[in-house]
Design a protein around this motif. Sequence first.
Motif, PDB file in Angstrom:
ATOM      1  N   MET A   1       0.830  -1.200   0.000  1.00 46.61           N
ATOM      2  CA  MET A   1       0.000   0.000   0.000  1.00 46.61           C
ATOM      3  C   MET A   1       0.869   1.257   0.000  1.00 46.61           C
ATOM      4  O   MET A   1       1.929   1.292   0.609  1.00 46.61           O
ATOM      5  N   THR A   2       0.415   2.271  -0.706  1.00 53.41           N
ATOM      6  CA  THR A   2       1.103   3.548  -0.666  1.00 53.41           C
ATOM      7  C   THR A   2       0.763   4.261   0.653  1.00 53.41           C
ATOM      8  O   THR A   2      -0.168   3.870   1.367  1.00 53.41           O
ATOM      9  N   ILE A   3       1.497   5.305   0.957  1.00 54.51           N
ATOM     10  CA  ILE A   3       1.206   6.090   2.158  1.00 54.51           C
ATOM     11  C   ILE A   3      -0.203   6.667   2.084  1.00 54.51           C
ATOM     12  O   ILE A   3      -0.936   6.697   3.077  1.00 54.51           O
ATOM     13  N   ARG A   4      -0.578   7.119   0.896  1.00 55.49           N
ATOM     14  CA  ARG A   4      -1.934   7.647   0.732  1.00 55.49           C
ATOM     15  C   ARG A   4      -2.974   6.586   1.018  1.00 55.49           C
ATOM     16  O   ARG A   4      -3.969   6.842   1.719  1.00 55.49           O
ATOM     17  N   GLU A   5      -2.779   5.407   0.492  1.00 61.03           N
ATOM     18  CA  GLU A   5      -3.742   4.335   0.719  1.00 61.03           C
ATOM     19  C   GLU A   5      -3.816   3.946   2.189  1.00 61.03           C
ATOM     20  O   GLU A   5      -4.896   3.624   2.705  1.00 61.03           O
ATOM     21  N   GLU A   6      -2.685   3.981   2.881  1.00 65.32           N
ATOM     22  CA  GLU A   6      -2.693   3.712   4.320  1.00 65.32           C
ATOM     23  C   GLU A   6      -3.513   4.762   5.055  1.00 65.32           C
ATOM     24  O   GLU A   6      -4.269   4.455   5.981  1.00 65.32           O
ATOM     25  N   ARG A   7      -3.342   6.030   4.633  1.00 68.74           N
ATOM     26  CA  ARG A   7      -4.097   7.110   5.256  1.00 68.74           C
ATOM     27  C   ARG A   7      -5.589   6.953   4.980  1.00 68.74           C
ATOM     28  O   ARG A   7      -6.430   7.155   5.879  1.00 68.74           O
ATOM     29  N   GLU A   8      -5.951   6.592   3.768  1.00 68.20           N
ATOM     30  CA  GLU A   8      -7.357   6.396   3.435  1.00 68.20           C
ATOM     31  C   GLU A   8      -7.966   5.256   4.249  1.00 68.20           C
ATOM     32  O   GLU A   8      -9.119   5.342   4.694  1.00 68.20           O
ATOM     33  N   ALA A   9      -7.186   4.189   4.438  1.00 63.89           N
ATOM     34  CA  ALA A   9      -7.672   3.067   5.248  1.00 63.89           C
ATOM     35  C   ALA A   9      -7.840   3.486   6.708  1.00 63.89           C
ATOM     36  O   ALA A   9      -8.779   3.058   7.388  1.00 63.89           O
ATOM     37  N   LEU A  10      -6.933   4.358   7.170  1.00 59.07           N
ATOM     38  CA  LEU A  10      -7.019   4.853   8.540  1.00 59.07           C
ATOM     39  C   LEU A  10      -8.274   5.708   8.722  1.00 59.07           C
ATOM     40  O   LEU A  10      -8.960   5.625   9.753  1.00 59.07           O
ATOM     41  N   GLU A  11      -8.580   6.532   7.728  1.00 56.99           N
ATOM     42  CA  GLU A  11      -9.804   7.325   7.783  1.00 56.99           C
ATOM     43  C   GLU A  11     -11.031   6.415   7.898  1.00 56.99           C
ATOM     44  O   GLU A  11     -11.953   6.692   8.668  1.00 56.99           O
ATOM     45  N   GLU A  12     -11.035   5.363   7.130  1.00 60.89           N
ATOM     46  CA  GLU A  12     -12.160   4.420   7.130  1.00 60.89           C
ATOM     47  C   GLU A  12     -12.387   3.848   8.523  1.00 60.89           C
ATOM     48  O   GLU A  12     -13.526   3.658   8.963  1.00 60.89           O
ATOM     49  N   ARG A  13     -11.288   3.589   9.244  1.00 62.07           N
ATOM     50  CA  ARG A  13     -11.391   2.977  10.573  1.00 62.07           C
ATOM     51  C   ARG A  13     -11.727   4.000  11.662  1.00 62.07           C
ATOM     52  O   ARG A  13     -12.456   3.678  12.601  1.00 62.07           O
ATOM     53  N   LEU A  14     -11.177   5.209  11.550  1.00 60.62           N
ATOM     54  CA  LEU A  14     -11.227   6.139  12.671  1.00 60.62           C
ATOM     55  C   LEU A  14     -12.291   7.223  12.571  1.00 60.62           C
ATOM     56  O   LEU A  14     -12.761   7.719  13.588  1.00 60.62           O
ATOM     57  N   SER A  16     -15.797   9.349  11.774  1.00 62.13           N
ATOM     58  CA  SER A  16     -17.230   9.170  12.021  1.00 62.13           C
ATOM     59  C   SER A  16     -17.944   8.683  10.759  1.00 62.13           C
ATOM     60  O   SER A  16     -17.505   8.962   9.634  1.00 62.13           O
ATOM     61  N   PRO A  17     -19.045   7.969  10.928  1.00 60.74           N
ATOM     62  CA  PRO A  17     -19.848   7.589   9.754  1.00 60.74           C
ATOM     63  C   PRO A  17     -20.353   8.811   8.981  1.00 60.74           C
ATOM     64  O   PRO A  17     -20.723   8.689   7.808  1.00 60.74           O
ATOM     65  N   ARG A  94     -14.732  13.924  14.824  1.00 59.01           N
ATOM     66  CA  ARG A  94     -14.142  12.830  14.029  1.00 59.01           C
ATOM     67  C   ARG A  94     -14.539  12.942  12.550  1.00 59.01           C
ATOM     68  O   ARG A  94     -14.835  11.950  11.890  1.00 59.01           O
ATOM     69  N   LEU A  95     -14.525  14.162  12.049  1.00 58.37           N
ATOM     70  CA  LEU A  95     -14.752  14.399  10.634  1.00 58.37           C
ATOM     71  C   LEU A  95     -13.411  14.567   9.932  1.00 58.37           C
ATOM     72  O   LEU A  95     -12.347  14.447  10.552  1.00 58.37           O
ATOM     73  N   ASN A  96     -13.436  14.830   8.641  1.00 56.46           N
ATOM     74  CA  ASN A  96     -12.196  14.886   7.862  1.00 56.46           C
ATOM     75  C   ASN A  96     -11.546  16.262   8.020  1.00 56.46           C
ATOM     76  O   ASN A  96     -11.973  17.244   7.409  1.00 56.46           O
ATOM     77  N   GLU A  97     -10.511  16.327   8.844  1.00 56.87           N
ATOM     78  CA  GLU A  97      -9.839  17.595   9.119  1.00 56.87           C
ATOM     79  C   GLU A  97      -9.226  18.196   7.859  1.00 56.87           C
ATOM     80  O   GLU A  97      -9.197  19.425   7.700  1.00 56.87           O
ATOM     81  N   ASP A  98      -8.709  17.366   6.979  1.00 55.68           N
ATOM     82  CA  ASP A  98      -8.057  17.882   5.769  1.00 55.68           C
ATOM     83  C   ASP A  98      -9.054  18.574   4.848  1.00 55.68           C
ATOM     84  O   ASP A  98      -8.751  19.613   4.258  1.00 55.68           O
ATOM     85  N   LEU A  99     -10.228  18.026   4.713  1.00 57.57           N
ATOM     86  CA  LEU A  99     -11.262  18.660   3.906  1.00 57.57           C
ATOM     87  C   LEU A  99     -11.680  19.992   4.528  1.00 57.57           C
ATOM     88  O   LEU A  99     -11.810  21.004   3.826  1.00 57.57           O
ATOM     89  N   ALA A 100     -11.881  20.001   5.850  1.00 57.15           N
ATOM     90  CA  ALA A 100     -12.255  21.243   6.529  1.00 57.15           C
ATOM     91  C   ALA A 100     -11.181  22.305   6.351  1.00 57.15           C
ATOM     92  O   ALA A 100     -11.481  23.477   6.100  1.00 57.15           O
ATOM     93  N   SER A 231     -23.280  19.207  18.145  1.00 56.42           N
ATOM     94  CA  SER A 231     -23.378  18.492  16.864  1.00 56.42           C
ATOM     95  C   SER A 231     -23.104  17.002  16.985  1.00 56.42           C
ATOM     96  O   SER A 231     -23.478  16.231  16.084  1.00 56.42           O
ATOM     97  N   ALA A 232     -22.439  16.573  18.033  1.00 55.80           N
ATOM     98  CA  ALA A 232     -21.984  15.186  18.155  1.00 55.80           C
ATOM     99  C   ALA A 232     -23.135  14.200  17.999  1.00 55.80           C
ATOM    100  O   ALA A 232     -24.157  14.299  18.684  1.00 55.80           O
ATOM    101  N   GLY A 233     -22.949  13.279  17.045  1.00 53.80           N
ATOM    102  CA  GLY A 233     -23.908  12.201  16.854  1.00 53.80           C
ATOM    103  C   GLY A 233     -25.196  12.593  16.164  1.00 53.80           C
ATOM    104  O   GLY A 233     -26.094  11.761  16.009  1.00 53.80           O
TER     105      GLY A 233
END
Length: 334
Positions: A1-14, A16-17, A94-100, A231-233
């Motif tokens: 996996m590339t570093i990017r793919e590892e980060r994307e997988a981490l986002e999936e795990r950590l 919020s839905p 637990r939202l996407n900080e990079d997008l924000a 906003s939580a939940g």
Amino acid sequence: MTIREEREALEERLLSPYACLSAKSRGRARPLEPCKVRTCFQRDIDRIVHSKAFRRLKHKTQVFLQPEGDHYRTRMTHTLEVSRIARTIARGLRLNEDLAEAAALGHDLGHTPFGHAGERLLDEIIPGGFEHNAQSLRVVDRLEQDGAGLNLTWEVRRGILCHTGPEQAETLEGQILRLADKIAYINHDIDDAIRGGIIAPLDIPLSTARVLGFTHSERINTLALDVITASAGTGTIQQSPACREAMSELRSFMFSAVYYNPVAKGEEVKAQDMLRQLFEYYRRNPDKLPEEFQDIRQKEGETQAVCDYIAGMTDIYAVQQYSDLFFPKAWSVK
């Protein structure tokens, strides 16, 4: 996996839905080969920070026109403060900080010289009006990179466009920006107004201070934490009724005490007259527009080209252009 793919997988795990995952972005107008290190939103952050429009923010007015002192906010420092508040709220939810962060860094790229005074002037003279959020989107879509634009992701572009105005961003990260912008400017404008002697700390309504706090840091901390807690939940971005009412009261106070204060805003008429004369000059002399605006002139008309040129100016550059065009030059006989 590339570093990017590892980060994307981490986002999936950590994350919020309710979060917008980098791997599920709706993409760009022109597809790019994925970066091996950065997610798509991290890549957008870099594209914005390395842009010319971003660098110009350091010489654009936030509230006070050309204040004497090193510690007053500029449009760039405002942008950075918004970015930090947006990331904090996104992290708490637990939202996407990079997008924000990406949306926050790009939200004011289209702002005019001389702050909202410049925006009001262009809105008055441009057919169809002028809005800095729409111009910010135009900067990243059309004006940067010699007309190619920055080719940002759909989610970042929507966050930029919808940080003000009637439309709401589809992502929660984009919705955070609208509140982070208000939290930042209300509080740093208080700080600057106190520094400039326009108001004193005790002028702030006591009812507001009791809810939000008595210092700059207390107010920002209270407001950011309140958004996270309220906003939580829920799948929404919101404030508690108490903080929403207190912030509204504080904003009303700032309009009456600072934003309409003749001491703080006394030079705005001069700035608007200067921009009006610059606009009229380039409308009459479109051949004098820089080369990069001639393509816009041919394809979208002279008014649009002049609008883009004026809106992109820094305060310093606008004054320089005005001086060069309208002030007589000194001369000597040799």
